[in-house]
Design a protein around this motif. Structure first.
Motif, PDB file in Angstrom:
ATOM      1  N   GLY A 141       6.611   6.491  -0.227  1.00  0.00           N
ATOM      2  CA  GLY A 141       7.697   6.530   0.724  1.00  0.00           C
ATOM      3  C   GLY A 141       9.006   6.068   0.119  1.00  0.00           C
ATOM      4  N   VAL A 142      10.086   6.486   0.750  1.00  0.00           N
ATOM      5  CA  VAL A 142      11.417   6.002   0.410  1.00  0.00           C
ATOM      6  C   VAL A 142      11.737   4.893   1.410  1.00  0.00           C
ATOM      7  CG1 VAL A 142      12.203   8.135  -0.690  1.00  0.00           C
ATOM      8  CG2 VAL A 142      12.503   7.835   1.773  1.00  0.00           C
ATOM      9  N   GLN A 143      12.879   4.262   1.247  1.00  0.00           N
ATOM     10  CA  GLN A 143      13.215   3.092   2.060  1.00  0.00           C
ATOM     11  C   GLN A 143      13.056   3.310   3.557  1.00  0.00           C
ATOM     12  OE1 GLN A 143      17.001   1.828   0.370  1.00  0.00           O
ATOM     13  NE2 GLN A 143      16.302  -0.274   0.599  1.00  0.00           N
ATOM     14  N   ASP A 144      13.608   4.394   4.077  1.00  0.00           N
ATOM     15  CA  ASP A 144      13.519   4.578   5.521  1.00  0.00           C
ATOM     16  C   ASP A 144      12.084   4.833   5.963  1.00  0.00           C
ATOM     17  OD1 ASP A 144      13.742   7.209   4.383  1.00  0.00           O
ATOM     18  OD2 ASP A 144      14.338   7.995   6.334  1.00  0.00           O
ATOM     19  N   GLN A 145      11.256   5.426   5.109  1.00  0.00           N
ATOM     20  CA  GLN A 145       9.864   5.669   5.474  1.00  0.00           C
ATOM     21  C   GLN A 145       9.054   4.368   5.523  1.00  0.00           C
ATOM     22  OE1 GLN A 145       9.205   8.654   2.441  1.00  0.00           O
ATOM     23  NE2 GLN A 145       9.208  10.270   3.992  1.00  0.00           N
ATOM     24  N   PHE A 146       9.348   3.415   4.641  1.00  0.00           N
ATOM     25  CA  PHE A 146       8.701   2.100   4.715  1.00  0.00           C
ATOM     26  C   PHE A 146       8.995   1.477   6.077  1.00  0.00           C
ATOM     27  CE2 PHE A 146       8.082   2.482   0.263  1.00  0.00           C
ATOM     28  CZ  PHE A 146       7.309   1.423  -0.196  1.00  0.00           C
ATOM     29  N   ASN A 147      10.245   1.550   6.497  1.00  0.00           N
ATOM     30  CA  ASN A 147      10.661   0.971   7.769  1.00  0.00           C
ATOM     31  C   ASN A 147      10.093   1.746   8.952  1.00  0.00           C
ATOM     32  OD1 ASN A 147      12.795  -1.316   7.314  1.00  0.00           O
ATOM     33  ND2 ASN A 147      13.134   0.213   5.722  1.00  0.00           N
ATOM     34  N   ASP A 148      10.041   3.055   8.832  1.00  0.00           N
ATOM     35  CA  ASP A 148       9.500   3.893   9.893  1.00  0.00           C
ATOM     36  C   ASP A 148       8.036   3.551  10.143  1.00  0.00           C
ATOM     37  OD1 ASP A 148       9.210   5.907  11.802  1.00  0.00           O
ATOM     38  OD2 ASP A 148       9.101   7.522  10.335  1.00  0.00           O
ATOM     39  N   ILE A 149       7.238   3.534   9.088  1.00  0.00           N
ATOM     40  CA  ILE A 149       5.805   3.290   9.266  1.00  0.00           C
ATOM     41  C   ILE A 149       5.556   1.861   9.754  1.00  0.00           C
ATOM     42  CG2 ILE A 149       5.196   2.621   6.885  1.00  0.00           C
ATOM     43  CD1 ILE A 149       3.177   4.913   9.184  1.00  0.00           C
ATOM     44  N   LEU A 150       6.330   0.897   9.267  1.00  0.00           N
ATOM     45  CA  LEU A 150       6.156  -0.472   9.745  1.00  0.00           C
ATOM     46  C   LEU A 150       6.464  -0.568  11.229  1.00  0.00           C
ATOM     47  CD1 LEU A 150       5.538  -3.449   9.375  1.00  0.00           C
ATOM     48  CD2 LEU A 150       7.927  -3.774   8.684  1.00  0.00           C
ATOM     49  N   SER A 151       7.556   0.046  11.678  1.00  0.00           N
ATOM     50  CA  SER A 151       7.904  -0.043  13.101  1.00  0.00           C
ATOM     51  C   SER A 151       6.845   0.645  13.966  1.00  0.00           C
ATOM     52  CB  SER A 151       9.301   0.522  13.364  1.00  0.00           C
ATOM     53  OG  SER A 151       9.381   1.886  13.051  1.00  0.00           O
ATOM     54  N   VAL A 152       6.262   1.740  13.491  1.00  0.00           N
ATOM     55  CA  VAL A 152       5.188   2.405  14.230  1.00  0.00           C
ATOM     56  C   VAL A 152       3.971   1.475  14.323  1.00  0.00           C
ATOM     57  CG1 VAL A 152       3.513   4.312  14.170  1.00  0.00           C
ATOM     58  CG2 VAL A 152       5.932   4.760  13.703  1.00  0.00           C
ATOM     59  N   ASN A 170       0.784  -1.236   0.000  1.00  0.00           N
ATOM     60  CA  ASN A 170       0.000   0.000   0.000  1.00  0.00           C
ATOM     61  C   ASN A 170       0.814   1.283   0.000  1.00  0.00           C
ATOM     62  OD1 ASN A 170      -3.004  -0.752   0.270  1.00  0.00           O
ATOM     63  ND2 ASN A 170      -1.923  -2.161   1.610  1.00  0.00           N
ATOM     64  N   ILE A 171       2.074   1.195   0.327  1.00  0.00           N
ATOM     65  CA  ILE A 171       2.954   2.359   0.228  1.00  0.00           C
ATOM     66  C   ILE A 171       3.816   2.134  -1.008  1.00  0.00           C
ATOM     67  CG2 ILE A 171       4.709   3.767   1.380  1.00  0.00           C
ATOM     68  CD1 ILE A 171       2.026   3.626   2.938  1.00  0.00           C
ATOM     69  N   GLN A 172       3.742   3.048  -1.932  1.00  0.00           N
ATOM     70  CA  GLN A 172       4.491   2.920  -3.178  1.00  0.00           C
ATOM     71  C   GLN A 172       5.855   3.591  -3.045  1.00  0.00           C
ATOM     72  OE1 GLN A 172       3.095   1.025  -5.647  1.00  0.00           O
ATOM     73  NE2 GLN A 172       1.559   0.749  -4.041  1.00  0.00           N
ATOM     74  N   LYS A 173       6.810   3.083  -3.783  1.00  0.00           N
ATOM     75  CA  LYS A 173       8.143   3.689  -3.804  1.00  0.00           C
ATOM     76  C   LYS A 173       8.038   5.051  -4.493  1.00  0.00           C
ATOM     77  CE  LYS A 173      10.385  -0.827  -3.908  1.00  0.00           C
ATOM     78  NZ  LYS A 173       9.251  -1.674  -3.639  1.00  0.00           N
ATOM     79  N   HIS A 189       5.662  13.276   9.115  1.00  0.00           N
ATOM     80  CA  HIS A 189       5.044  12.464  10.156  1.00  0.00           C
ATOM     81  C   HIS A 189       4.637  11.139   9.533  1.00  0.00           C
ATOM     82  CE1 HIS A 189       1.972  11.183  13.054  1.00  0.00           C
ATOM     83  NE2 HIS A 189       2.602  11.967  13.914  1.00  0.00           N
ATOM     84  N   PRO A 190       4.645  10.055  10.286  1.00  0.00           N
ATOM     85  CA  PRO A 190       4.243   8.769   9.712  1.00  0.00           C
ATOM     86  C   PRO A 190       2.860   8.802   9.047  1.00  0.00           C
ATOM     87  CG  PRO A 190       5.291   8.398  11.818  1.00  0.00           C
ATOM     88  CD  PRO A 190       5.155   9.890  11.655  1.00  0.00           C
ATOM     89  N   LEU A 191       1.960   9.616   9.583  1.00  0.00           N
ATOM     90  CA  LEU A 191       0.635   9.719   8.981  1.00  0.00           C
ATOM     91  C   LEU A 191       0.725  10.252   7.549  1.00  0.00           C
ATOM     92  CD1 LEU A 191      -2.379   9.362   9.324  1.00  0.00           C
ATOM     93  CD2 LEU A 191      -2.479  11.649  10.329  1.00  0.00           C
ATOM     94  N   THR A 192       1.683  11.140   7.296  1.00  0.00           N
ATOM     95  CA  THR A 192       1.876  11.675   5.942  1.00  0.00           C
ATOM     96  C   THR A 192       2.232  10.559   4.968  1.00  0.00           C
ATOM     97  OG1 THR A 192       2.694  13.730   6.933  1.00  0.00           O
ATOM     98  CG2 THR A 192       3.123  13.407   4.593  1.00  0.00           C
ATOM     99  N   ILE A 193       3.042   9.624   5.404  1.00  0.00           N
ATOM    100  CA  ILE A 193       3.427   8.495   4.555  1.00  0.00           C
ATOM    101  C   ILE A 193       2.187   7.691   4.183  1.00  0.00           C
ATOM    102  CG2 ILE A 193       4.794   6.374   4.417  1.00  0.00           C
ATOM    103  CD1 ILE A 193       6.623   7.706   6.626  1.00  0.00           C
ATOM    104  N   VAL A 194       1.333   7.432   5.167  1.00  0.00           N
ATOM    105  CA  VAL A 194       0.119   6.652   4.916  1.00  0.00           C
ATOM    106  C   VAL A 194      -0.842   7.430   4.026  1.00  0.00           C
ATOM    107  CG1 VAL A 194      -1.886   5.546   6.000  1.00  0.00           C
ATOM    108  CG2 VAL A 194       0.374   5.333   7.042  1.00  0.00           C
ATOM    109  N   GLN A 195      -1.021   8.717   4.292  1.00  0.00           N
ATOM    110  CA  GLN A 195      -1.953   9.524   3.496  1.00  0.00           C
ATOM    111  C   GLN A 195      -1.496   9.643   2.045  1.00  0.00           C
ATOM    112  OE1 GLN A 195      -1.971  13.050   5.971  1.00  0.00           O
ATOM    113  NE2 GLN A 195      -3.939  12.488   6.875  1.00  0.00           N
TER     114      GLN A 195
END
Length: 191
Positions: free
Chosen positions: A45-56, A21-24, A35-41
């Motif tokens: 995301g870039v690589q670190d954002q995929f990892n950030d949102i998953l860890s959250v 659901n998160i595209q590169k 903010h992680p919510l921005t990634i979801v909205q």
């Protein structure tokens, strides 16, 4: 994860959701790291954002988790998570995880001793023929992928070192996203 009772399924389903659901971020599109919510909205995301949102997400699912951006001299984010009292690793950007000889999540110690296999989010072992579907053209063979990850795993701290570390020093934003933890983090920073 509704009705999921098995922690492994919850972790894999959550990683699968992030991966699907998160595209590169395509070339030429601005990277927004607010903010992680921005990634979801944005669903970008870039690589670190995929990892950030998953860890959250994992923290909210009561799975101890954080992500690291750099391993040694290599900038390559990975998500670390604790399952059955040991730490393991996920790569949500490419949608892979690592299993041991028992076909459970490989511990950091398994990863450091090369006792692991690369597995996709459908729990199928990856081989050279499906590498390009997962990693585009980053690796020519399964052995190349295994060697690359092995070098990264060598740089990861041991499970004991992670357990002994303050949660706010581990990495990423996962531990500070819950309101009470945010307060604890601000107090920790003051002292």
């Amino acid at each position: 994860n509704v009705n999921q009772k098995n922690q492994k399924d919850i972790i894999i389903n959550t990683t699968k959701w992030v991966n699907q659901n998160i595209q590169k971020v395509p070339e030429g599109v601005d990277i927004v790291d607010h903010h992680p919510l921005t990634i979801v909205q944005r669903r970008l995301g870039v690589q670190d954002q995929f990892n950030d949102i998953l860890s959250v997400f994992l923290i909210y699912l009561k799975v101890d988790s954080f992500f690291i951006k750099k391993l040694g001299d290599v900038v390559y984010p990975l998500t670390l998570f604790k399952v059955n009292n040991y730490w393991s690793v996920l790569d949500p950007y490419y949608g892979v995880y690592f299993t041991n000889e028992k076909e459970t999540f490989a511990s950091i110690e398994d990863l450091k001793t090369s006792k692991w296999d690369l597995v996709n989010l459908d729990s199928q072992k990856i081989n050279s023929s499906d590498l390009s579907d997962i990693f585009l053209n980053q690796f020519q063979s399964y052995e190349d992928a295994k060697e690359y990850y092995s070098k990264l795993f060598f740089e990861i701290q041991s499970s004991k070192q992670i357990d002994d570390m303050n949660i706010f020093d581990r990495g990423g934003k996962a531990y500070v996203q819950k309101p009470f933890n945010r307060l604890k983090y601000e107090i920790y920073r003051l002292f």
